[in-house]
Design a protein around this motif. Structure first.
Motif, PDB file in Angstrom:
ATOM      1  N   SER A 100      -5.961  -4.994  -1.351  1.00 15.23           N
ATOM      2  CA  SER A 100      -6.753  -3.695  -1.810  1.00 15.23           C
ATOM      3  C   SER A 100      -7.534  -3.301  -0.389  1.00 15.23           C
ATOM      4  O   SER A 100      -7.935  -4.053   0.618  1.00 15.23           O
ATOM      5  CB  SER A 100      -7.781  -4.016  -2.769  1.00 15.23           C
ATOM      6  OG  SER A 100      -8.433  -3.110  -2.882  1.00 15.23           O
ATOM      7  N   ASP A 101      -7.686  -1.874  -0.250  1.00 13.22           N
ATOM      8  CA  ASP A 101      -8.780  -1.431   0.452  1.00 13.22           C
ATOM      9  C   ASP A 101      -9.907  -1.736   0.303  1.00 13.22           C
ATOM     10  O   ASP A 101     -11.101  -1.896   1.257  1.00 13.22           O
ATOM     11  CB  ASP A 101      -8.594   0.116   0.861  1.00 13.22           C
ATOM     12  CG  ASP A 101      -7.172   0.335   1.284  1.00 13.22           C
ATOM     13  OD1 ASP A 101      -6.612  -0.421   2.092  1.00 13.22           O
ATOM     14  OD2 ASP A 101      -6.543   1.662   1.254  1.00 13.22           O
ATOM     15  N   HIS A 102     -10.395  -1.863  -0.843  1.00 14.06           N
ATOM     16  CA  HIS A 102     -11.764  -2.201  -1.667  1.00 14.06           C
ATOM     17  C   HIS A 102     -11.752  -3.407  -2.474  1.00 14.06           C
ATOM     18  O   HIS A 102     -11.631  -3.097  -3.809  1.00 14.06           O
ATOM     19  CB  HIS A 102     -12.108  -0.718  -2.330  1.00 14.06           C
ATOM     20  CG  HIS A 102     -12.253   0.328  -1.254  1.00 14.06           C
ATOM     21  ND1 HIS A 102     -13.042   0.542  -0.334  1.00 14.06           N
ATOM     22  CD2 HIS A 102     -11.406   1.604  -1.289  1.00 14.06           C
ATOM     23  CE1 HIS A 102     -12.715   1.502   0.278  1.00 14.06           C
ATOM     24  NE2 HIS A 102     -11.549   2.380  -0.181  1.00 14.06           N
ATOM     25  N   LYS A 142       1.067  -1.226   0.006  1.00 12.88           N
ATOM     26  CA  LYS A 142      -0.064   0.114   0.017  1.00 12.88           C
ATOM     27  C   LYS A 142       0.827   1.071   0.099  1.00 12.88           C
ATOM     28  O   LYS A 142       1.700   1.397   0.900  1.00 12.88           O
ATOM     29  CB  LYS A 142      -0.810  -0.029   1.204  1.00 12.88           C
ATOM     30  CG  LYS A 142      -1.770   1.123   1.302  1.00 12.88           C
ATOM     31  CD  LYS A 142      -2.744   1.009   2.419  1.00 12.88           C
ATOM     32  CE  LYS A 142      -4.042   2.311   2.357  1.00 12.88           C
ATOM     33  NZ  LYS A 142      -4.587   2.091   3.394  1.00 12.88           N
TER      34      LYS A 142
END
Length: 179
Positions: free
Chosen positions: A170-172, A89
């Motif tokens: 991933s955050d989403h 990230k």
């Protein structure tokens, strides 16, 4: 060295040249090759005349592959990609862009990365699981003009594993196809 010795040496050299030329001519006569009507070799057709070539094998549906996909296996396979890509990230680009959160984002998703014109032209298009699955099969075939020189992952299950791994990074995460 006397003149006689020099003459002998020149005669031996001359005799060797004449003998070499003569042997070349004689062997050309003995082993004469017929002249070809057309240069090159005739290759057999892929399919006999009048028959269609066999269709290329189709990949199984992505949804079926994802049933048995493993993010752990995908992480191991993704190690091939780490020579060019990072997955942290906020990670920096290497030869390729950072791939954290790539799924669900635009094709040319990383600000400041020097994408090819072909990839930039797709900036408004979102990376779906299906798009990315086909892209990593053969990047140059899927997006003509991409700078990505990786030949691709030939095994469908490997691509599904990598896709599952990327989606976990991933955050989403995106919704993956289900059958």
């Amino acid at each position: 060295m006397t003149t006689t010795d020099s003459n002998k040496i020149l005669m031996v050299i001359g005799f060797t040249l004449i003998l070499t030329l003569g042997l070349g001519i004689v062997s050309g006569i003995i082993f004469e090759q017929p002249k070809l009507a057309k240069p090159g070799y005739e290759l057999p057709d892929a399919a006999p005349a009048g028959e269609a070539a066999a269709p290329a094998a189709q990949d199984p549906p992505l949804a079926d592959l994802l049933k048995t996909a493993s993010a752990e296996k995908g992480a191991a396979i993704f190690k091939k990609c780490t020579s060019c890509h990072t997955i942290d990230k906020g990670g920096k680009a290497g030869n390729g862009p950072n791939l954290y959160g790539v799924l669900g984002g635009p094709h040319a998703h990383m600000e400041g990365f020097a994408y090819s014109d072909a990839m930039k032209s797709l900036h408004d298009k979102t990376w779906t699981a299906d798009d990315f699955y086909h892209f990593i099969k053969s990047p140059q075939a899927y997006i003509k003009g991409t700078k990505m020189s990786f030949p691709g992952l030939g095994k469908p299950q490997d691509r599904a594993d990598v896709l599952l791994y990327l989606n976990s990074q991933s955050d989403h995460p995106v919704d993956l196809p289900k059958s």
